[in-house]
Design an enzyme around this catalytic site. Structure first.
Site, PDB file in Angstrom:
ATOM      1  N   ASP A 315       0.871  -1.151   0.000  1.00 52.82           N
ATOM      2  CA  ASP A 315       0.000   0.000   0.000  1.00 52.82           C
ATOM      3  C   ASP A 315       0.927   1.226   0.000  1.00 52.82           C
ATOM      4  O   ASP A 315       2.054   1.132   0.462  1.00 52.82           O
ATOM      5  CB  ASP A 315      -0.839  -0.140   1.267  1.00 52.82           C
ATOM      6  CG  ASP A 315      -1.407   1.124   1.768  1.00 52.82           C
ATOM      7  OD1 ASP A 315      -2.308   1.626   1.093  1.00 52.82           O
ATOM      8  OD2 ASP A 315      -0.985   1.589   2.840  1.00 52.82           O
ATOM      9  N   GLU A 387     -14.105   3.975  -0.995  1.00 51.21           N
ATOM     10  CA  GLU A 387     -14.874   3.597  -2.186  1.00 51.21           C
ATOM     11  C   GLU A 387     -15.200   4.807  -3.050  1.00 51.21           C
ATOM     12  O   GLU A 387     -15.028   4.793  -4.261  1.00 51.21           O
ATOM     13  CB  GLU A 387     -16.192   2.898  -1.796  1.00 51.21           C
ATOM     14  CG  GLU A 387     -16.049   1.435  -1.431  1.00 51.21           C
ATOM     15  CD  GLU A 387     -15.479   1.254  -0.041  1.00 51.21           C
ATOM     16  OE1 GLU A 387     -15.557   2.212   0.766  1.00 51.21           O
ATOM     17  OE2 GLU A 387     -14.930   0.169   0.233  1.00 51.21           O
ATOM     18  N   MET A 390     -14.194  10.560  -1.892  1.00 49.86           N
ATOM     19  CA  MET A 390     -14.632  11.959  -1.735  1.00 49.86           C
ATOM     20  C   MET A 390     -15.141  12.158  -0.307  1.00 49.86           C
ATOM     21  O   MET A 390     -15.485  11.200   0.377  1.00 49.86           O
ATOM     22  CB  MET A 390     -15.779  12.267  -2.702  1.00 49.86           C
ATOM     23  CG  MET A 390     -15.359  12.338  -4.161  1.00 49.86           C
ATOM     24  SD  MET A 390     -16.672  13.002  -5.209  1.00 49.86           S
ATOM     25  CE  MET A 390     -17.912  11.747  -5.070  1.00 49.86           C
TER      26      MET A 390
HETATM   27  N1  LIG Z   1     -10.220  13.162   3.566  1.00 50.05           N
HETATM   28  C1  LIG Z   1     -10.372  12.997   2.260  1.00 50.05           C
HETATM   29  N2  LIG Z   1     -11.370  13.585   1.623  1.00 50.05           N
HETATM   30  C2  LIG Z   1     -11.536  13.424   0.302  1.00 50.05           C
HETATM   31  N3  LIG Z   1     -10.750  12.693  -0.459  1.00 50.05           N
HETATM   32  C3  LIG Z   1      -9.730  12.064   0.104  1.00 50.05           C
HETATM   33  C4  LIG Z   1      -9.480  12.173   1.494  1.00 50.05           C
HETATM   34  N4  LIG Z   1      -8.397  11.435   1.789  1.00 50.05           N
HETATM   35  C5  LIG Z   1      -7.993  10.897   0.638  1.00 50.05           C
HETATM   36  N5  LIG Z   1      -8.782  11.253  -0.398  1.00 50.05           N
HETATM   37  C6  LIG Z   1      -8.684  10.836  -1.788  1.00 50.05           C
HETATM   38  O1  LIG Z   1      -9.053   9.479  -1.895  1.00 50.05           O
HETATM   39  C7  LIG Z   1      -7.996   8.710  -2.456  1.00 50.05           C
HETATM   40  C8  LIG Z   1      -7.972   7.329  -1.863  1.00 50.05           C
HETATM   41  O2  LIG Z   1      -7.614   7.422  -0.512  1.00 50.05           O
HETATM   42  P1  LIG Z   1      -7.198   6.128   0.288  1.00 50.05           P
HETATM   43  O3  LIG Z   1      -6.854   6.580   1.649  1.00 50.05           O
HETATM   44  O4  LIG Z   1      -8.183   5.053   0.097  1.00 50.05           O
HETATM   45  O5  LIG Z   1      -5.952   5.647  -0.497  1.00 50.05           O
HETATM   46  P2  LIG Z   1      -4.531   6.267  -0.466  1.00 50.05           P
HETATM   47  O6  LIG Z   1      -4.231   6.558   0.949  1.00 50.05           O
HETATM   48  O7  LIG Z   1      -4.397   7.375  -1.436  1.00 50.05           O
HETATM   49  O8  LIG Z   1      -3.631   5.143  -0.989  1.00 50.05           O
HETATM   50  P3  LIG Z   1      -3.143   3.876  -0.214  1.00 50.05           P
HETATM   51  O9  LIG Z   1      -4.134   2.858  -0.568  1.00 50.05           O
HETATM   52  O10 LIG Z   1      -1.804   3.699  -0.818  1.00 50.05           O
HETATM   53  O11 LIG Z   1      -3.053   4.162   1.249  1.00 50.05           O
HETATM   54  C9  LIG Z   1      -6.766   9.525  -2.200  1.00 50.05           C
HETATM   55  O12 LIG Z   1      -5.765   9.267  -3.153  1.00 50.05           O
HETATM   56  C10 LIG Z   1      -7.270  10.947  -2.316  1.00 50.05           C
HETATM   57  O13 LIG Z   1      -7.330  11.334  -3.658  1.00 50.05           O
HETATM   58 MG   LIG Z   2      -3.080   3.525   3.363  1.00 49.45          MG
END
Ligand SMILES: Nc1ncnc2c1ncn2[C@@H]1O[C@H](COP(=O)(O)OP(=O)(O)OP(=O)(O)O)[C@@H](O)[C@H]1O
Ligand SMILES: [Mg+2]
Ligand SMILES: [K+]
EC number: 7.2.2.6
Length: 688
Positions: A315, A387, A390
């Site tokens: 990850d 999922e 946003m």
């Molecule tokens: N608090 C938030 N509000 C809105 N969008 C967000 C927020 N945090 C992250 N995101 C968006 O959602 C995406 C997915 O976030 P998620 O935490 O699932 O994965 P990640 O942390 O980017 O990646 P990884 O799976 O490597 O940890 C992010 O890349 C970002 O664009």
């Molecule tokens: Mg993560």
């Protein structure tokens, strides 16, 4: 937050002192306790040796107990002594391997004191209770200087926590509500600020409890590999038993008798006592070596699986990077109004309790930006989900505010008939190419601007992935982030492949696909969204900094939260498998020399022609038998250091490794006993 990244070497030094005189004395005591037949029967090979000991012991007092015998008393005494020591040596190897874990467990138990907790009641009243009375779901408040009374998740506040009781690392770590850094462990100490914690475990089921029983070996179960090998060795033992028990019928037909202690000596020399005595020590020591690297393995099976890993899935955020993604810049897009952008940017993050969300409000404050909070009254909060990618709010007047991954927000805006500003892509790409995470901010069908979230790649990643490549392991980074950011971070960290815009189920699919290709897959992760994938993988390594869900789904936890720690675990797994194979080969190859020592000795009196088989030119039949038996016994303690340390592993193809080991331990296993038995025979000849 560089304290999350700890070199494992210091840890090793700290624990090396655990191997001391006290441990050895304890192991010697244990070796005698383990003579109890109820314990011995679990190791059929050594159990047979113990029975052999009992028979020769009885013959010391009643020489004719098992038929008429002409054996001299001293021979019965010597044989029973050697047999007793053979069993004790095997027991000692297991006891010494167990010793380190037991010592570590007792030092962990000391940190398991009863603490008092401030439990928050529904009525808002705080009552003081002993930590043992806390139950899953209870809410407690922990202030500066206080010990966290149980495992839990931070649901309010932010604090730095000293986790050295668990991790050995003294620099405090930040724990906060909302993100992937919200899990806290009982017995660790809050060093600044105050947090509200929801308890996640009932007494007796805590992380510390699990850790204690793991290092203590109380939960140790034989691995499938170990069981399979044990079955093969036991079958081999049974065959030799049948051969030796039926031998007197043939010799009687030929007109002579073989004495019972001689038959027992032959049997004990032929059955694989070397590996039989060391097998469980090899497994325990392997688990222990993993612990020395500050990784908690829930099962030996996981460690062995690590030895055969082909692919590792990682990850990104919180695993390859530190995961403290902070807003560092706000970027306006064309045709949008600056004040409006700031207003909706603030509203979208006002109730976003993730560290990302909070960092946005902090940056606004730092830049002295003002906004109207009142429009958010009674609004419906849209929490961030992996999922949807946003977060935001649905206002009471019908307007909807969102921020999130740029492609997700674009789609959301498009579904309401909006259009994408011309310069959005260009500005997004700039952030992504620098390795940052861009979030788009929108109200209804209009995109107003971007938030630049910055994160840092943990140091030393590139060299470590290079090492994995040499081991023949492919690394794949799976991230929820966009392809450009993913590409930048993948390049910086030096992973082989990456997959962007991953949802939790996509991570599982990647693992399942690799598994369907016959690959063994390891996964490292820290977030709740990684938990299903951690459970699906053959080896799931969770970061200790991560969420409770991730740690529960994984079968290993890295206390230092360093994903490339898998390199050490893989090496240890390979070492474990190789050591077991090498010592099995050695043990069986030994039989050739013992055969040539004992067989001529047994038959020489009746059949003088047998002397051609006495290729070692041993002193006398009696000396030959005793020498073989003594060699068979002392080879066990001589190999304990190798069993504990493991056969050295260098990254190379498994084929050349196999050839190399077959040569050393197969060929060596044939040669060494010839020399050893001959030397012992010379010494024995001087005495008798
Ligand atoms: N608090 C938030 N509000 C809105 N969008 C967000 C927020 N945090 C992250 N995101 C968006 O959602 C995406 C997915 O976030 P998620 O935490 O699932 O994965 P990640 O942390 O980017 O990646 P990884 O799976 O490597 O940890 C992010 O890349 C970002 O664009
Ligand atoms: Mg993560
Ligand atoms: K043997």
């Amino acid at each position: 937050m560089s304290q999350l990244f700890v070199e494992s070497e210091n840890k090793l030094q700290k624990k090396a002192s655990l191997m001391n005189k006290e441990l050895i004395i304890q192991a010697v005591k244990e070796s005698f306790v383990k003579l109890d037949p109820r314990i011995m029967i679990k190791n059929p090979i050594m159990f047979i040796v113990e029975i052999g000991f009992l028979i020769t012991l009885i013959m010391c007092f009643a020489p004719n107990a098992f038929g008429k015998s002409d054996v001299e008393l001293w021979f019965n005494i010597v044989v029973s002594f050697i047999l007793l020591f053979t069993v004790l040596f095997g027991n000692f190897s297991e006891a010494i391997a167990e010793g380190r874990g037991k010592a570590q467990a007792s030092s962990l138990k000391q940190s398991k004191k009863e603490i008092s907790a401030n439990r928050l009641l529904d009525s808002g009243i705080i009552e003081e209770v002993p930590s043992t009375q806390l139950r899953k779901g209870d809410i407690v408040i922990v202030k500066q200087g206080e010990m966290i009374p149980g495992d839990g998740e931070v649901i309010g506040g932010l604090a730095s926590v000293d986790e050295s009781a668990i991790t050995g690392e003294s620099a405090p770590v930040i724990k906060e509500a909302g993100g992937d850094f919200n899990s806290v462990t009982g017995g660790t100490r809050v060093v600044s600020d105050q947090i509200t914690v929801r308890i996640t475990n009932n007494p007796g089921e805590s992380f510390l409890d699990r850790m204690i029983s793991l290092v203590e070996g109380a939960e140790r179960q034989k691995t499938p590999n170990e069981i399979a090998l044990n079955t093969v060795l036991t079958s081999l033992t049974l065959i030799f038993l049948i051969v030796v028990v039926t031998l007197p019928f043939f010799t009687q037909y030929l007109g002579f008798n073989i004495e019972v202690p001689v038959l027992i000596s032959l049997l004990v020399c032929l059955i694989p006592t070397t590996i039989g005595g060391l097998l469980s020590a090899i497994g325990i020591a392997g688990m222990d070596r993993v612990t020395q690297f500050n990784v908690l393995a829930m099962s030996g099976k996981a460690v062995e699986a690590a030895g055969d890993i082909n692919t590792i899935i990682l990850d990104k955020t919180g695993t390859i990077t530190f995961g403290n993604r902070m807003a560092s810049e706000f970027v306006l897009v064309s045709q949008a109004d600056e004040n409006e952008f700031i207003q909706w940017l603030a509203i979208s993050s006002l109730k976003d309790e993730t560290p990302e969300g909070r960092s946005i409000i902090e940056l606004l404050k730092k830049q002295n930006k003002t906004f109207d909070e009142s429009v958010s009254q009674n609004a419906e909060i849209i929490e961030f989900k992996a999922e949807t990618r946003m977060s935001g709010m649905d206002l009471t007047d019908g307007r909807k505010v969102r921020k999130g991954a740029v492609d997700a927000v674009k789609e959301w805006v498009a579904s309401q008939g909006g259009i994408v500003p011309k310069d959005l892509d260009e500005k997004t790409n700039r952030i992504s190419k620098e390795g940052g995470t861009p979030l788009a901010v929108a109200i209804n069908n209009q995109i107003l601007g971007l938030i630049y979230l910055k994160d840092t790649v943990k140091p030393g990643m590139r060299e470590r992935f290079e090492q994995l490549r040499k081991m023949g392991i492919k690394s794949v980074m799976c991230t929820g982030d966009n392809p450009l950011t993913a590409a930048t971070i993948a390049k910086e960290a030096g992973v082989d492949e990456f997959i962007a815009e991953c949802k939790p189920e996509d991570k599982i699919d990647v693992i399942k696909y690799e598994q369907s290709q016959g690959k063994l897959v390891a996964m490292t992760g820290d977030g709740t969204n990684d938990a299903p994938a951690l459970a699906q993988a053959d080896v799931g390594l969770a970061m200790n900094s991560g969420t409770t869900a991730a740690k529960e789904a994984a079968n290993m936890i890295d206390l230092d939260s360093n994903p490339t720690k898998l390199i050490e675990v893989v090496s240890i797994g390979k070492q474990l498998l190789m050591t077991r194979g090498a010592l099995t080969t050695f043990s069986i190859a030994n039989d050739i020399a013992k055969y040539f020592a004992i067989i001529p000795a047994m038959f020489m009196i009746a059949i003088p022609e047998m002397d051609v088989l006495n290729i070692m030119q041993l002193e006398s039949p009696i000396s030959a038998i005793l020498s073989a038996l003594i060699f068979n016994a002392i080879i066990i303690p001589l190999l304990i250091p190798l069993a504990m340390k493991g056969v050295a592993y260098k990254p190379m193809s498994s084929n050349s490794l196999l050839k190399r080991n077959m040569f050393i331990y197969g060929f060596g296993g044939v040669i060494v006993p010839f020399i050893g038995i001959k030397l012992i025979d010379v010494a024995v000849g001087l005495i008798i």
